[in-house]
Design a protein around this motif. Structure first.
Motif, mmCIF file in Angstrom:
data_model
loop_
_atom_site.group_PDB
_atom_site.id
_atom_site.type_symbol
_atom_site.label_atom_id
_atom_site.label_comp_id
_atom_site.label_asym_id
_atom_site.label_seq_id
_atom_site.Cartn_x
_atom_site.Cartn_y
_atom_site.Cartn_z
ATOM 1 N N ILE A 16 0.950 -1.033 0.126
ATOM 2 C CA ILE A 16 -0.033 -0.183 -0.008
ATOM 3 C C ILE A 16 0.963 1.135 0.069
ATOM 4 O O ILE A 16 0.465 2.209 -0.656
ATOM 5 N N LYS A 17 2.141 1.167 0.810
ATOM 6 C CA LYS A 17 2.830 2.420 0.794
ATOM 7 C C LYS A 17 3.583 2.464 -0.523
ATOM 8 O O LYS A 17 3.867 3.622 -1.094
ATOM 9 N N GLN A 18 3.970 1.410 -1.241
ATOM 10 C CA GLN A 18 4.661 1.665 -2.511
ATOM 11 C C GLN A 18 3.777 2.317 -3.444
ATOM 12 O O GLN A 18 3.993 3.043 -4.175
ATOM 13 N N ASP A 21 3.303 5.946 -2.507
ATOM 14 C CA ASP A 21 4.375 6.537 -2.902
ATOM 15 C C ASP A 21 4.685 6.952 -4.348
ATOM 16 O O ASP A 21 5.516 7.923 -5.057
ATOM 17 N N SER A 22 3.954 5.953 -5.310
ATOM 18 C CA SER A 22 4.445 6.011 -6.784
ATOM 19 C C SER A 22 3.660 7.024 -7.220
ATOM 20 O O SER A 22 4.193 7.627 -8.329
ATOM 21 N N ASP A 81 16.224 12.205 1.380
ATOM 22 C CA ASP A 81 15.036 12.378 0.293
ATOM 23 C C ASP A 81 13.822 11.371 1.062
ATOM 24 O O ASP A 81 12.686 11.346 0.232
ATOM 25 N N SER A 82 13.888 11.151 2.338
ATOM 26 C CA SER A 82 12.757 10.191 2.627
ATOM 27 C C SER A 82 11.741 11.035 3.209
ATOM 28 O O SER A 82 11.743 12.052 3.874
ATOM 29 N N THR A 83 10.530 10.690 2.946
ATOM 30 C CA THR A 83 9.244 11.183 3.236
ATOM 31 C C THR A 83 8.428 10.630 4.626
ATOM 32 O O THR A 83 7.694 10.905 5.025
ATOM 33 N N ALA A 84 9.249 9.648 5.038
ATOM 34 C CA ALA A 84 8.734 8.981 6.449
ATOM 35 C C ALA A 84 8.972 9.642 7.593
ATOM 36 O O ALA A 84 9.771 10.660 7.847
ATOM 37 N N GLU A 96 8.017 1.842 7.476
ATOM 38 C CA GLU A 96 7.772 3.449 7.310
ATOM 39 C C GLU A 96 6.449 3.870 7.398
ATOM 40 O O GLU A 96 5.757 3.168 6.549
ATOM 41 N N VAL A 97 6.406 4.889 8.212
ATOM 42 C CA VAL A 97 5.063 5.514 8.099
ATOM 43 C C VAL A 97 4.900 6.953 7.922
ATOM 44 O O VAL A 97 5.837 7.608 8.519
#
Length: 117
Positions: A16-18, A21-22, A81-84, A96-97
């Motif tokens: 779901i996260k992938q 994020d896509s 660049d992480s959005t978590a 990661e949340v």
């Protein structure tokens, strides 16, 4: 929740996260990844139900312990660049949340992590 369901739930949450994020629609992402939309929605629905079940399950009085006894401060290293907003590691598993995750998802993850100990 048994160990198999914990593993499935972590895998489904990562899926779901992938997709989120896509930036693709569910239909586009499923087509690009060879997953039937019905399977995607089934997994999403199951995760939501699991989160509700965890939230509604009362904690026995024998397990009532203070927050400071249940939580530990962990060092977090994040890529620039992480959005978590939150990254949880347990063994080889990383969860990661994002900062806009619903409270029920956070409660679900907390219960999964504590029951897995």
């Amino acid at each position: 929740m048994n160990e198999v369901m914990q593993i499935r739930a972590a895998s489904w949450a990562a899926m779901i996260k992938q997709r989120n994020d896509s930036g693709l629609t569910i239909r586009e992402w499923c087509a690009a990844n060879g997953i039937q939309e019905s399977v995607y929605y089934y997994r999403l629905n199951r995760l939501r139900k699991m989160a509700l079940d965890v939230e509604e399950t009362p904690v026995p009085a024998s397990q009532n312990i203070s927050v400071s006894e249940r939580f530990a401060q962990l060092p977090v290293s994040s890529a620039p660049d992480s959005t978590a907003a939150i990254r949880i590691r347990r063994g080889d598993t990383v969860v990661e949340v994002s900062s806009d995750a619903p409270e029920r998802l956070l409660s679900f993850l907390k219960e999964v992590m504590f029951r897995a100990v």
